[in-house]
Design a protein around this motif. Structure first.
Motif, PDB file in Angstrom:
ATOM      1  N   THR A 115       0.968  -1.189  -0.055  1.00  0.00           N
ATOM      2  CA  THR A 115       0.027  -0.262  -0.403  1.00  0.00           C
ATOM      3  C   THR A 115       0.986   1.536  -0.019  1.00  0.00           C
ATOM      4  N   ARG A 116       0.391   2.739  -0.789  1.00  0.00           N
ATOM      5  CA  ARG A 116       1.167   3.470  -0.852  1.00  0.00           C
ATOM      6  C   ARG A 116       1.005   4.434   0.432  1.00  0.00           C
ATOM      7  N   LYS A 117       1.467   4.766   0.653  1.00  0.00           N
ATOM      8  CA  LYS A 117       1.111   5.894   1.690  1.00  0.00           C
ATOM      9  C   LYS A 117       1.818   7.851   1.555  1.00  0.00           C
ATOM     10  N   GLY A 118       1.312   8.429   1.343  1.00  0.00           N
ATOM     11  CA  GLY A 118       2.006   9.911   1.124  1.00  0.00           C
ATOM     12  C   GLY A 118       1.370  10.696   1.497  1.00  0.00           C
ATOM     13  N   GLN A 119       1.135  11.598   1.308  1.00  0.00           N
ATOM     14  CA  GLN A 119       0.714  13.265   1.360  1.00  0.00           C
ATOM     15  C   GLN A 119       0.156  14.028   0.236  1.00  0.00           C
ATOM     16  N   TRP A 120      -0.374  14.621   0.164  1.00  0.00           N
ATOM     17  CA  TRP A 120      -0.858  15.286  -1.271  1.00  0.00           C
ATOM     18  C   TRP A 120      -1.133  16.860  -0.965  1.00  0.00           C
ATOM     19  N   ASN A 121       0.121  17.419  -1.795  1.00  0.00           N
ATOM     20  CA  ASN A 121       0.688  19.015  -1.928  1.00  0.00           C
ATOM     21  C   ASN A 121       0.028  20.460  -2.581  1.00  0.00           C
ATOM     22  N   THR A 122       0.082  20.959  -2.701  1.00  0.00           N
ATOM     23  CA  THR A 122      -0.074  21.656  -3.572  1.00  0.00           C
ATOM     24  C   THR A 122       0.510  22.494  -3.939  1.00  0.00           C
ATOM     25  N   TYR A 123       1.047  22.937  -5.605  1.00  0.00           N
ATOM     26  CA  TYR A 123       2.260  23.573  -6.451  1.00  0.00           C
ATOM     27  C   TYR A 123       1.059  24.265  -7.594  1.00  0.00           C
ATOM     28  N   THR A 124       2.018  25.065  -7.839  1.00  0.00           N
ATOM     29  CA  THR A 124       1.944  25.820  -9.170  1.00  0.00           C
ATOM     30  C   THR A 124       2.782  24.952 -10.208  1.00  0.00           C
ATOM     31  N   GLN A 125       1.519  24.625 -11.007  1.00  0.00           N
ATOM     32  CA  GLN A 125       2.037  24.111 -12.708  1.00  0.00           C
ATOM     33  C   GLN A 125       1.439  25.521 -13.490  1.00  0.00           C
ATOM     34  N   ASP A 126       2.121  25.599 -14.179  1.00  0.00           N
ATOM     35  CA  ASP A 126       1.959  26.507 -15.624  1.00  0.00           C
ATOM     36  C   ASP A 126       1.698  26.024 -16.564  1.00  0.00           C
ATOM     37  N   ILE A 127       0.858  25.785 -16.909  1.00  0.00           N
ATOM     38  CA  ILE A 127      -0.468  25.834 -18.180  1.00  0.00           C
ATOM     39  C   ILE A 127      -0.192  26.798 -19.719  1.00  0.00           C
ATOM     40  N   ARG A 128       0.131  26.178 -20.967  1.00  0.00           N
ATOM     41  CA  ARG A 128       0.093  26.568 -21.676  1.00  0.00           C
ATOM     42  C   ARG A 128      -1.198  27.004 -23.037  1.00  0.00           C
ATOM     43  N   GLY A 129      -1.875  28.522 -22.509  1.00  0.00           N
ATOM     44  CA  GLY A 129      -2.838  28.982 -22.858  1.00  0.00           C
ATOM     45  C   GLY A 129      -3.095  29.045 -23.916  1.00  0.00           C
ATOM     46  N   GLY A 130      -1.915  29.897 -25.459  1.00  0.00           N
ATOM     47  CA  GLY A 130      -2.169  29.650 -26.633  1.00  0.00           C
ATOM     48  C   GLY A 130      -1.124  30.726 -26.836  1.00  0.00           C
ATOM     49  N   CYS A 131      -1.002  30.780 -27.736  1.00  0.00           N
ATOM     50  CA  CYS A 131       0.593  31.410 -28.491  1.00  0.00           C
ATOM     51  C   CYS A 131      -0.368  32.304 -29.605  1.00  0.00           C
ATOM     52  N   VAL A 132       0.661  33.513 -29.033  1.00  0.00           N
ATOM     53  CA  VAL A 132       0.464  34.788 -29.157  1.00  0.00           C
ATOM     54  C   VAL A 132       1.517  36.153 -29.777  1.00  0.00           C
ATOM     55  N   CYS A 133       0.762  36.475 -30.925  1.00  0.00           N
ATOM     56  CA  CYS A 133       1.616  37.563 -31.601  1.00  0.00           C
ATOM     57  C   CYS A 133       2.075  38.935 -31.313  1.00  0.00           C
ATOM     58  N   GLY A 134       2.452  38.974 -30.281  1.00  0.00           N
ATOM     59  CA  GLY A 134       2.953  40.015 -29.329  1.00  0.00           C
ATOM     60  C   GLY A 134       3.962  40.905 -30.362  1.00  0.00           C
ATOM     61  N   PHE A 135       4.048  42.325 -30.935  1.00  0.00           N
ATOM     62  CA  PHE A 135       5.046  43.234 -31.011  1.00  0.00           C
ATOM     63  C   PHE A 135       5.427  43.762 -30.305  1.00  0.00           C
ATOM     64  N   ASP A 136       7.154  44.206 -31.371  1.00  0.00           N
ATOM     65  CA  ASP A 136       8.424  44.640 -30.445  1.00  0.00           C
ATOM     66  C   ASP A 136       8.263  45.552 -30.067  1.00  0.00           C
ATOM     67  N   LYS A 137       8.930  46.123 -29.254  1.00  0.00           N
ATOM     68  CA  LYS A 137       8.161  47.160 -28.353  1.00  0.00           C
ATOM     69  C   LYS A 137       9.444  48.736 -29.140  1.00  0.00           C
ATOM     70  N   ARG A 138      10.666  48.421 -30.152  1.00  0.00           N
ATOM     71  CA  ARG A 138      11.208  49.185 -31.293  1.00  0.00           C
ATOM     72  C   ARG A 138      10.062  49.105 -31.957  1.00  0.00           C
ATOM     73  N   SER A 139       8.919  48.318 -32.527  1.00  0.00           N
ATOM     74  CA  SER A 139       8.498  48.126 -33.629  1.00  0.00           C
ATOM     75  C   SER A 139       7.905  49.581 -34.106  1.00  0.00           C
ATOM     76  N   ARG A 140       7.924  50.274 -34.993  1.00  0.00           N
ATOM     77  CA  ARG A 140       7.790  51.252 -35.585  1.00  0.00           C
ATOM     78  C   ARG A 140       5.649  51.203 -36.009  1.00  0.00           C
ATOM     79  N   ILE A 141       5.321  49.805 -36.282  1.00  0.00           N
ATOM     80  CA  ILE A 141       3.792  49.765 -36.707  1.00  0.00           C
ATOM     81  C   ILE A 141       3.444  49.750 -35.240  1.00  0.00           C
TER      82      ILE A 141
END
Length: 155
Positions: A115-141
């Motif tokens: 029998t496995r004994k242990g403890q459930w602990n919380t942690y923060t998981q990064d979830i990738r929620g999409g691929c977005v196009c962001g402007f370069d801050k130097r862009s003239r556009i």
């Protein structure tokens, strides 16, 4: 185009190996159901963290492939990167959502029934929620579409 692949990845943020399966990809330049043009290649991926995690399975949307340039001005949309004289004005990046998950830790096997004994602990998981196009801050556009007050909000 439907890609299926299995990948073992070491997640350095959470230091846990996990399995990913690519379900479906959407290439840059393809159209959405609403008729919009995708600026970045993205894939729907199912991630399996293993039996010591809850939830064990979740779905992510990731950036895919070597072409991370978007908002670039050159004639061949399938070029991996634009020529230096025609720089890209943006970059495809993954948007990240931080979620609280559970991890089974300090696991020991007890008794003849193993029998496995242990403890459930919380942690923060990064979830990738999409691929977005962001402007370069130097862009003239970028500066043609937004007022300076929108680009540099006052604190």
């Amino acid at each position: 185009m439907k890609l299926l692949s299995f990948t073992i990845i070491l997640n350095f943020v959470n230091a846990a190996p996990f399995l990913q399966k690519v379900q479906q990809c959407f290439p840059k330049g393809s159209r959405t159901e609403d008729g919009l043009v995708r600026m970045c290649t993205s894939c729907v991926v199912t991630t399996d963290l293993g039996v010591n995690y809850w939830p064990r399975y979740f779905t992510e949307i990731t950036c895919h492939g070597p072409d991370t340039a978007c908002l670039n001005f050159h004639r061949d949309p399938h070029e991996v990167s634009p020529p230096p004289i025609m720089p890209s004005h943006g970059k495809c990046t993954e948007s990240i959502i931080h979620m609280t998950f559970f991890r089974y830790e300090n696991v020991t096997t007890v008794g003849a029934s193993n029998t496995r004994k242990g403890q459930w602990n919380t942690y923060t998981q990064d979830i990738r929620g999409g691929c977005v196009c962001g402007f370069d801050k130097r862009s003239r556009i970028l500066h043609n579409f937004f007022y300076n007050s929108q680009l540099h909000p006052s604190s």
